[in-house]
Motif scaffolding. Structure first.
Motif, PDB file in Angstrom:
ATOM      1  N   GLY A  91      -1.384   6.063  -5.632  1.00 34.23           N
ATOM      2  CA  GLY A  91      -1.677   7.034  -6.683  1.00 34.23           C
ATOM      3  C   GLY A  91      -2.626   6.469  -7.726  1.00 34.23           C
ATOM      4  O   GLY A  91      -2.627   5.267  -7.992  1.00 34.23           O
ATOM      5  N   HIS A  92      -3.443   7.345  -8.300  1.00 35.70           N
ATOM      6  CA  HIS A  92      -4.378   6.935  -9.347  1.00 35.70           C
ATOM      7  C   HIS A  92      -4.322   7.895 -10.531  1.00 35.70           C
ATOM      8  O   HIS A  92      -4.126   9.092 -10.344  1.00 35.70           O
ATOM      9  CB  HIS A  92      -5.819   6.937  -8.826  1.00 35.70           C
TER      10      HIS A  92
ATOM     11  N   CYS B 198      -7.206   2.774 -14.321  1.00 40.16           N
ATOM     12  CA  CYS B 198      -6.044   3.352 -13.646  1.00 40.16           C
ATOM     13  C   CYS B 198      -4.838   2.473 -13.960  1.00 40.16           C
ATOM     14  O   CYS B 198      -4.920   1.248 -13.915  1.00 40.16           O
ATOM     15  CB  CYS B 198      -6.305   3.382 -12.140  1.00 40.16           C
TER      16      CYS B 198
ATOM     17  N   SER C  13      -1.866   2.495 -12.320  1.00 47.13           N
ATOM     18  CA  SER C  13      -0.981   2.151 -11.199  1.00 47.13           C
ATOM     19  C   SER C  13      -0.915   0.623 -11.105  1.00 47.13           C
ATOM     20  O   SER C  13      -1.912  -0.047 -11.352  1.00 47.13           O
ATOM     21  CB  SER C  13      -1.530   2.713  -9.888  1.00 47.13           C
TER      22      SER C  13
ATOM     23  N   HIS D 146      -3.855  -1.958 -10.254  1.00 49.87           N
ATOM     24  CA  HIS D 146      -5.127  -1.270 -10.028  1.00 49.87           C
ATOM     25  C   HIS D 146      -6.186  -1.530 -11.098  1.00 49.87           C
ATOM     26  O   HIS D 146      -7.375  -1.517 -10.815  1.00 49.87           O
ATOM     27  CB  HIS D 146      -4.907   0.245  -9.921  1.00 49.87           C
TER      28      HIS D 146
ATOM     29  N   MET E 150      -9.983  -1.019 -10.749  1.00 50.89           N
ATOM     30  CA  MET E 150     -10.258   0.377 -11.091  1.00 50.89           C
ATOM     31  C   MET E 150     -10.497   0.519 -12.585  1.00 50.89           C
ATOM     32  O   MET E 150      -9.614   0.902 -13.344  1.00 50.89           O
ATOM     33  CB  MET E 150      -9.106   1.285 -10.644  1.00 50.89           C
TER      34      MET E 150
END
Ligand SMILES: [Cu+2]
Length: 163
Positions: free
Chosen positions: A69-70, A136, A138, A141, A145
């Protein structure tokens, strides 16, 4: 009579112009995320004129929100680590986001493969001279990200700047 016709024509022209502007609204940004733990862009730029910005995050992968998930979170560069840690503490039940955290300028919920989410926020929350980053939350991440969020940078300035 002539004046009335002219006014009507002008009105129709303005309407066409307005719909054209809505179609290419520079205040509405979109980016993608995927199963390889990546955002599709490293930088987002909005014009100075935008009072409100809308960001849509799409997950173009196939993996579930639980597995890959992001979310898209915007904050000052200097607040990123603290927000990521607070998100970890908040855990999956809260979408890895601390609740009512004033350091978070904007955040979408976490999306899984095939899903998308949109967030709107006022640019009045952004201070001139501060560096802003999107990332992000998560677990694990944010190191890859993340990207820069810039306001009012023209394409000419970008082309002339190598970093
Ligand atoms: Cu992510």
């Amino acid at each position: 009579m002539k004046n009335t016709t002219l006014l009507r024509l002008t009105g129709a022209g303005l309407l066409l112009l307005a719909s054209g502007l809505v179609y290419a609204d520079p205040c509405k940004l979109a980016l993608e995320s995927n199963d390889q733990m990546q955002f599709s862009v490293r930088e987002l730029v909005v014009p100075n004129e935008c009072g409100e910005v809308e960001v849509t995050l799409r997950h173009s992968g196939k993996m579930s929100a639980r597995a890959m998930g992001h979310d898209w979170v915007l904050a000052k560069d200097s607040d990123v680590s603290a927000i990521v840690n607070a998100g970890l503490a908040a855990g999956p039940a809260h979408g890895y986001l601390p609740e009512r955290d004033k350091r978070i300028i904007a955040a979408t919920p976490i999306v899984g493969g095939g899903e998308s989410a949109t967030v709107k926020f006022a640019t009045s929350q952004l201070q001139a001279g501060s560096r802003y980053v999107f990332f992000c939350t998560s677990p694990g991440h944010a190191t890859v990200m993340r990207g820069r969020f810039l306001v009012g940078v023209t394409h000419v300035a970008q082309a002339g700047n190598s970093n």
